[in-house]
Design an enzyme around this catalytic site. Sequence first.
Site, PDB file in Angstrom:
ATOM      1  CB  CYS A 273     -19.299  -8.488   7.303  1.00  0.00           C
ATOM      2  SG  CYS A 273     -18.352  -7.050   7.804  1.00  0.00           S
TER       3      CYS A 273
ATOM      4  CG  HIS B 216     -17.104  -4.870  10.863  1.00  0.00           C
ATOM      5  ND1 HIS B 216     -16.858  -6.238  10.892  1.00  0.00           N
ATOM      6  CD2 HIS B 216     -16.280  -4.322  11.786  1.00  0.00           C
ATOM      7  CE1 HIS B 216     -15.932  -6.488  11.816  1.00  0.00           C
ATOM      8  NE2 HIS B 216     -15.559  -5.340  12.360  1.00  0.00           N
TER       9      HIS B 216
ATOM     10  CG  HIS C  73     -15.396   1.388   9.331  1.00  0.00           C
ATOM     11  ND1 HIS C  73     -16.654   0.845   9.134  1.00  0.00           N
ATOM     12  CD2 HIS C  73     -15.307   2.442   8.496  1.00  0.00           C
ATOM     13  CE1 HIS C  73     -17.286   1.538   8.211  1.00  0.00           C
ATOM     14  NE2 HIS C  73     -16.490   2.522   7.804  1.00  0.00           N
TER      15      HIS C  73
ATOM     16  CB  THR D 238     -20.785   2.234   2.220  1.00  0.00           C
ATOM     17  OG1 THR D 238     -19.411   2.384   2.575  1.00  0.00           O
ATOM     18  CG2 THR D 238     -21.300   3.532   1.614  1.00  0.00           C
TER      19      THR D 238
ATOM     20  CG  HIS E  66     -13.528   6.664   7.929  1.00  0.00           C
ATOM     21  ND1 HIS E  66     -13.344   6.314   6.607  1.00  0.00           N
ATOM     22  CD2 HIS E  66     -14.778   6.258   8.255  1.00  0.00           C
ATOM     23  CE1 HIS E  66     -14.443   5.736   6.157  1.00  0.00           C
ATOM     24  NE2 HIS E  66     -15.333   5.681   7.128  1.00  0.00           N
TER      25      HIS E  66
ATOM     26  CG  ASP F  82     -10.963   4.055   2.555  1.00  0.00           C
ATOM     27  OD1 ASP F  82     -11.808   4.066   3.465  1.00  0.00           O
ATOM     28  OD2 ASP F  82     -11.271   4.025   1.339  1.00  0.00           O
TER      29      ASP F  82
ATOM     30  N   GLY G  15     -23.800   8.283   5.604  1.00  0.00           N
ATOM     31  CA  GLY G  15     -23.263   7.617   4.418  1.00  0.00           C
ATOM     32  C   GLY G  15     -22.500   6.347   4.732  1.00  0.00           C
TER      33      GLY G  15
ATOM     34  CG  ASN H 222     -19.131   7.968   8.005  1.00  0.00           C
ATOM     35  OD1 ASN H 222     -19.234   9.126   8.409  1.00  0.00           O
ATOM     36  ND2 ASN H 222     -18.359   7.644   6.977  1.00  0.00           N
TER      37      ASN H 222
HETATM   38  P1  AMP Z   1     -18.165   4.004   5.511  1.00  0.00           P
HETATM   39  O1  AMP Z   1     -18.750   4.737   4.320  1.00  0.00           O
HETATM   40  O2  AMP Z   1     -17.955   4.869   6.720  1.00  0.00           O
HETATM   41  O3  AMP Z   1     -18.954   2.748   5.816  1.00  0.00           O
HETATM   42  O4  AMP Z   1     -16.710   3.583   5.077  1.00  0.00           O
HETATM   43  C1  AMP Z   1     -16.413   2.462   4.304  1.00  0.00           C
HETATM   44  C2  AMP Z   1     -15.035   2.682   3.745  1.00  0.00           C
HETATM   45  O5  AMP Z   1     -14.522   1.450   3.308  1.00  0.00           O
HETATM   46  C3  AMP Z   1     -15.000   3.633   2.528  1.00  0.00           C
HETATM   47  O6  AMP Z   1     -14.145   4.744   2.799  1.00  0.00           O
HETATM   48  C4  AMP Z   1     -14.459   2.749   1.403  1.00  0.00           C
HETATM   49  O7  AMP Z   1     -13.600   3.452   0.533  1.00  0.00           O
HETATM   50  C5  AMP Z   1     -13.725   1.672   2.186  1.00  0.00           C
HETATM   51  N1  AMP Z   1     -13.575   0.394   1.495  1.00  0.00           N
HETATM   52  C6  AMP Z   1     -14.520  -0.273   0.779  1.00  0.00           C
HETATM   53  N2  AMP Z   1     -14.021  -1.443   0.336  1.00  0.00           N
HETATM   54  C7  AMP Z   1     -12.724  -1.513   0.781  1.00  0.00           C
HETATM   55  C8  AMP Z   1     -11.674  -2.478   0.633  1.00  0.00           C
HETATM   56  N3  AMP Z   1     -11.851  -3.629  -0.052  1.00  0.00           N
HETATM   57  N4  AMP Z   1     -10.485  -2.212   1.202  1.00  0.00           N
HETATM   58  C9  AMP Z   1     -10.300  -1.066   1.900  1.00  0.00           C
HETATM   59  N5  AMP Z   1     -11.245  -0.133   2.088  1.00  0.00           N
HETATM   60  C10 AMP Z   1     -12.441  -0.337   1.527  1.00  0.00           C
HETATM   61 ZN    ZN Z   2     -17.989  -7.641   9.993  1.00  0.00          ZN
END
Ligand code: AMP
Ligand code: ZN
Length: 114
Positions: free
Chosen positions: A5, A98, A100, A95, A102, A31, A93, A87
């Site tokens: 992860c 884990h 989190h 991605t 925003h 982010d 969406g 999300n």
């Molecule tokens: P979600 O689409 O809600 O799962 O949000 C995942 C977020 O993680 C997205 O806004 C990405 O821009 C962000 N993200 C992906 N990789 C990293 C990283 N290495 N450091 C900080 N944020 C990241």
């Molecule tokens: Zn995790």
Amino acid sequence: MDNNCLFCKIIKGEIPATKMYEDDDMIIIKDIEPKAKNHFLCIPKSHFKLLVEMDEKQAEMVKKCLKKIPTLEKELGLENGYRLVINQGDDAGQTVFHLHIHILSGQKMGWQPA
Ligand code: AMP
Ligand code: ZN
């Protein structure tokens, strides 16, 4: 912790991130691809994907996240208001699997997610 992860790796310090805040329960980072003038992620330090999977201990962590975020008004630029987004799954969406939160701030936002 889940070894595959991305956010668990960031929590363990294996992948660099810009840390805004950290304690035993959470980490708040910038982010990497901001969708608003300010875009941070508050990540509980326990690996789970969905609210529906959350146990009591994890719920306590999320509660601590929600109580902590408003206290970081200056650090996160929350003075004029802010938006929190979680999300959940495919249609939203999600991605990174884990959970989190925003944190979006620093600009006027419409109803569409910024
Ligand atoms: P979600 O689409 O809600 O799962 O949000 C995942 C977020 O993680 C997205 O806004 C990405 O821009 C962000 N993200 C992906 N990789 C990293 C990283 N290495 N450091 C900080 N944020 C990241
Ligand atoms: Zn995790």
